[in-house]
Design a protein around this motif. Structure first.
Motif, PDB file in Angstrom:
ATOM      1  N   GLU A   3      41.760  19.297  98.569  1.00  0.00           N
ATOM      2  CA  GLU A   3      41.685  18.584  97.296  1.00  0.00           C
ATOM      3  C   GLU A   3      43.070  18.120  96.853  1.00  0.00           C
ATOM      4  O   GLU A   3      43.232  17.010  96.336  1.00  0.00           O
ATOM      5  N   ILE A   4      44.076  18.971  97.043  1.00  0.00           N
ATOM      6  CA  ILE A   4      45.429  18.618  96.638  1.00  0.00           C
ATOM      7  C   ILE A   4      45.954  17.470  97.482  1.00  0.00           C
ATOM      8  O   ILE A   4      46.582  16.535  96.961  1.00  0.00           O
ATOM      9  N   ILE A   5      45.708  17.503  98.753  1.00  0.00           N
ATOM     10  CA  ILE A   5      46.156  16.427  99.643  1.00  0.00           C
ATOM     11  C   ILE A   5      45.497  15.098  99.241  1.00  0.00           C
ATOM     12  O   ILE A   5      46.152  14.057  99.162  1.00  0.00           O
ATOM     13  N   GLU A   6      44.217  15.134  98.972  1.00  0.00           N
ATOM     14  CA  GLU A   6      43.515  13.915  98.554  1.00  0.00           C
ATOM     15  C   GLU A   6      44.084  13.391  97.242  1.00  0.00           C
ATOM     16  O   GLU A   6      44.290  12.181  97.069  1.00  0.00           O
ATOM     17  N   MET A   7      44.356  14.265  96.274  1.00  0.00           N
ATOM     18  CA  MET A   7      44.901  13.855  94.991  1.00  0.00           C
ATOM     19  C   MET A   7      46.291  13.258  95.173  1.00  0.00           C
ATOM     20  O   MET A   7      46.626  12.202  94.578  1.00  0.00           O
ATOM     21  N   LEU A   8      47.123  13.872  95.981  1.00  0.00           N
ATOM     22  CA  LEU A   8      48.457  13.343  96.225  1.00  0.00           C
ATOM     23  C   LEU A   8      48.401  11.990  96.915  1.00  0.00           C
ATOM     24  O   LEU A   8      49.148  11.060  96.571  1.00  0.00           O
ATOM     25  N   MET A   9      47.552  11.873  97.884  1.00  0.00           N
ATOM     26  CA  MET A   9      47.405  10.597  98.609  1.00  0.00           C
ATOM     27  C   MET A   9      46.932   9.494  97.652  1.00  0.00           C
ATOM     28  O   MET A   9      47.388   8.353  97.720  1.00  0.00           O
ATOM     29  N   LYS A  10      46.032   9.841  96.791  1.00  0.00           N
ATOM     30  CA  LYS A  10      45.502   8.881  95.825  1.00  0.00           C
ATOM     31  C   LYS A  10      46.615   8.386  94.902  1.00  0.00           C
ATOM     32  O   LYS A  10      46.740   7.197  94.645  1.00  0.00           O
ATOM     33  N   HIS A  11      47.436   9.313  94.387  1.00  0.00           N
ATOM     34  CA  HIS A  11      48.504   8.923  93.479  1.00  0.00           C
ATOM     35  C   HIS A  11      49.631   8.187  94.192  1.00  0.00           C
ATOM     36  O   HIS A  11      50.260   7.292  93.629  1.00  0.00           O
ATOM     37  N   VAL A  12      49.891   8.524  95.412  1.00  0.00           N
ATOM     38  CA  VAL A  12      50.967   7.883  96.160  1.00  0.00           C
ATOM     39  C   VAL A  12      50.549   6.468  96.596  1.00  0.00           C
ATOM     40  O   VAL A  12      51.341   5.506  96.548  1.00  0.00           O
TER      41      VAL A  12
END
Length: 135
Positions: A121-130
């Motif tokens: 979930e954290i990786i997906e959230m970071l990828m989304k924001h980046v």
């Protein structure tokens, strides 16, 4: 314990005769017989004093030996008690160290498990924001 046989010494017959003969009648002391009786009585008195002194010294020596034994016994008991306390305290510190290591390992495993569950979930959230750009 050293058994001391103490028997009060009785005055010899010479000393008794000397004592009885001293009551005002000085005729019994005339000549060699009276002097010999005095010397005998003096020697006997010295013997009585000497034996009393020896008995006193023997009792003092016995008391000293008993006191030394008591001190040695007390010292060994205190040393044993001290060693027991040291072993108990060091044993409890070893147990504490083991317990802390086990708790630390459990917490590390729990954190590792929770991060592995949330990591996607954290990786997906970071990828989304980046990757998303706001204009």
């Amino acid at each position: 314990m050293l058994a001391l046989n103490y028997k009060p010494m009785l005055f010899s017959e010479n000393f008794r005769r000397l004592y009885r003969g001293f009551g005002g009648n000085m005729d019994s002391f005339k000549g060699q017989g009276g002097i010999q009786m005095l010397l005998t009585a003096e020697q006997e008195a010295q013997h009585i004093v000497s034996s009393a002194r020896n008995l006193k010294m023997a009792r003092l020596k016995q008391a000293k030996e008993e006191a030394e034994k008591d001190v040695a016994l007390f010292r060994s008991q205190m040393e044993a008690e001290y060693q027991n306390k040291i072993s108990e305290s060091s044993g409890s510190s070893d147990n504490t160290v083991k317990r802390l290591e086990e708790e630390t390992d459990k917490r590390i495993k729990a954190l590792t498990k929770s991060t592995s569950m949330v990591s996607k979930e954290i990786i997906e959230m970071l990828m989304k924001h980046v990757t998303s750009v706001k204009i």
